[in-house]
Design a protein around this motif. Structure first.
Motif, mmCIF file in Angstrom:
data_model
loop_
_atom_site.group_PDB
_atom_site.id
_atom_site.type_symbol
_atom_site.label_atom_id
_atom_site.label_comp_id
_atom_site.label_asym_id
_atom_site.label_seq_id
_atom_site.Cartn_x
_atom_site.Cartn_y
_atom_site.Cartn_z
ATOM 1 N N UNK A 1 0.808 -1.213 0.000
ATOM 2 C CA UNK A 1 0.000 0.000 0.000
ATOM 3 C C UNK A 1 0.842 1.265 0.000
ATOM 4 N N UNK A 2 1.988 1.223 0.655
ATOM 5 C CA UNK A 2 2.818 2.418 0.786
ATOM 6 C C UNK A 2 4.191 2.183 0.184
ATOM 7 N N UNK A 3 4.618 3.112 -0.637
ATOM 8 C CA UNK A 3 5.898 3.016 -1.339
ATOM 9 C C UNK A 3 6.843 4.088 -0.799
ATOM 10 N N UNK A 4 8.057 3.665 -0.418
ATOM 11 C CA UNK A 4 9.058 4.587 0.100
ATOM 12 C C UNK A 4 10.262 4.606 -0.842
ATOM 13 N N UNK A 5 10.819 5.773 -1.016
ATOM 14 C CA UNK A 5 12.032 5.908 -1.814
ATOM 15 C C UNK A 5 12.947 6.932 -1.144
ATOM 16 N N UNK A 6 14.161 6.516 -0.804
ATOM 17 C CA UNK A 6 15.115 7.405 -0.149
ATOM 18 C C UNK A 6 16.168 7.845 -1.165
ATOM 19 N N UNK A 7 16.327 9.162 -1.306
ATOM 20 C CA UNK A 7 17.245 9.729 -2.282
ATOM 21 C C UNK A 7 18.387 10.457 -1.575
ATOM 22 N N UNK A 8 19.609 10.129 -1.946
ATOM 23 C CA UNK A 8 20.795 10.753 -1.351
ATOM 24 C C UNK A 8 20.953 12.159 -1.920
ATOM 25 N N UNK A 9 20.962 13.164 -1.034
ATOM 26 C CA UNK A 9 21.072 14.559 -1.480
ATOM 27 C C UNK A 9 22.422 15.171 -1.107
ATOM 28 N N UNK A 10 23.402 14.333 -0.765
ATOM 29 C CA UNK A 10 24.739 14.837 -0.489
ATOM 30 C C UNK A 10 24.967 15.208 0.967
ATOM 31 N N UNK A 11 26.074 15.910 1.209
ATOM 32 C CA UNK A 11 26.487 16.252 2.566
ATOM 33 C C UNK A 11 26.516 17.765 2.766
ATOM 34 N N UNK A 12 26.385 18.151 4.019
ATOM 35 C CA UNK A 12 26.490 19.552 4.403
ATOM 36 C C UNK A 12 27.054 19.566 5.820
ATOM 37 N N UNK A 13 27.165 20.729 6.423
ATOM 38 C CA UNK A 13 27.666 20.771 7.796
ATOM 39 C C UNK A 13 27.025 21.917 8.575
ATOM 40 N N UNK A 14 26.951 21.719 9.879
ATOM 41 C CA UNK A 14 26.430 22.730 10.803
ATOM 42 C C UNK A 14 27.487 22.954 11.876
ATOM 43 N N UNK A 15 28.236 24.033 11.760
ATOM 44 C CA UNK A 15 29.266 24.328 12.738
ATOM 45 C C UNK A 15 30.277 23.218 12.917
ATOM 46 N N UNK A 16 30.577 22.502 11.854
ATOM 47 C CA UNK A 16 31.524 21.393 11.949
ATOM 48 C C UNK A 16 30.866 20.037 12.105
ATOM 49 N N UNK A 17 29.570 20.017 12.440
ATOM 50 C CA UNK A 17 28.806 18.769 12.502
ATOM 51 C C UNK A 17 28.431 18.348 11.083
ATOM 52 N N UNK A 18 28.826 17.138 10.679
ATOM 53 C CA UNK A 18 28.509 16.673 9.336
ATOM 54 C C UNK A 18 27.057 16.202 9.257
#
Length: 230
Positions: A1-18
């Motif tokens: 009934x439910x379809x899931x799809x996970x898409x990789x959108x790359x990396x970023x950082x918040x004050x050094x936190x990846x």
């Protein structure tokens, strides 16, 4: 009934936190729910799923298969523009949290918003008022009902307090381990980590972290943290 799809959108950082960015597409095939495209960033260091409170971070659309090609293309282009804007706004909000220093009292306030205490049941309050003001003890049925209500109420009070204590412990650990110590970002992440890793019921706990009560606690913490940012 439910379809899931996970898409990789790359990396970023918040004050050094990846931060590892993902887009989650959720489509229900029963015709009763709309298609959703959600921005679901993950804090890499502890694999926390960061659910933002920004409405712009989620796009909900009804895909009509009867539409022509031009309408379908326009709808998808609009959805991607909106989700890109939501991603940018969410990352900007995260960085604002990381730059906002807070004290222990504010951290406790953010955690408390995520885990509100339930109000006292009316039956319990009624019996307490009667006994306190009139010493009148003949309402046995009401007293029995109040006793059951009070037991349930006290259970949920204890449960929420336990979550608060767990989140406070994680916040203190964050302060010991991160250069972003004592920030709104730390308090928000303490709630997120509590919700992602506290005991649950198998696979339902994972879904709950994205769509259910756990996600609501994260959103509440996000909104509370952003109030102090602003």
């Amino acid at each position: 009934e439910t379809f899931f799809l996970s898409l990789d959108a790359g990396y970023d950082e918040v004050g050094g936190d990846e931060i590892h960015k993902f887009l989650l597409a959720v489509d229900n095939k029963t015709g009763r729910k709309a298609f959703r495209l959600m921005f679901t960033p993950v804090r890499v260091v502890c694999q926390n799923t960061l659910m933002a409170g920004l409405k712009a971070a989620t796009v909900t659309s009804v895909l009509e298969h009867r539409q022509g090609v031009q309408e379908q293309v326009a709808l998808r282009v609009d959805a991607m523009k909106r989700i890109q804007a939501g991603m940018a706004e969410t990352m900007a909000a995260f960085r604002q949290m990381a730059q906002t220093a807070i004290g222990d009292t504010v951290a406790a306030d953010i955690i408390a918003v995520a885990y509100p205490l339930p109000p006292k049941p009316k039956a319990v309050q009624f019996v307490e008022d009667v006994l306190d003001d009139m010493q009148f003890k003949t309402y046995l049925v009401s007293i029995d009902k109040a006793g059951q209500s009070k037991e349930t109420w006290e259970y949920f009070i204890k449960r929420q307090q336990g979550f608060r204590e767990a989140a406070t412990g994680l916040y203190n650990r964050f302060n010991d381990e991160s250069k972003l110590a004592r920030t709104a970002w730390g308090a928000y992440n303490a709630v997120v980590e509590t919700e992602d890793y506290r005991n649950g019921h198998g696979e339902s706990a994972d879904a709950d972290a994205l769509f259910g009560g756990r996600a609501k606690a994260k959103v509440a913490a996000f909104n509370a943290a952003m109030e102090y940012v602003h």
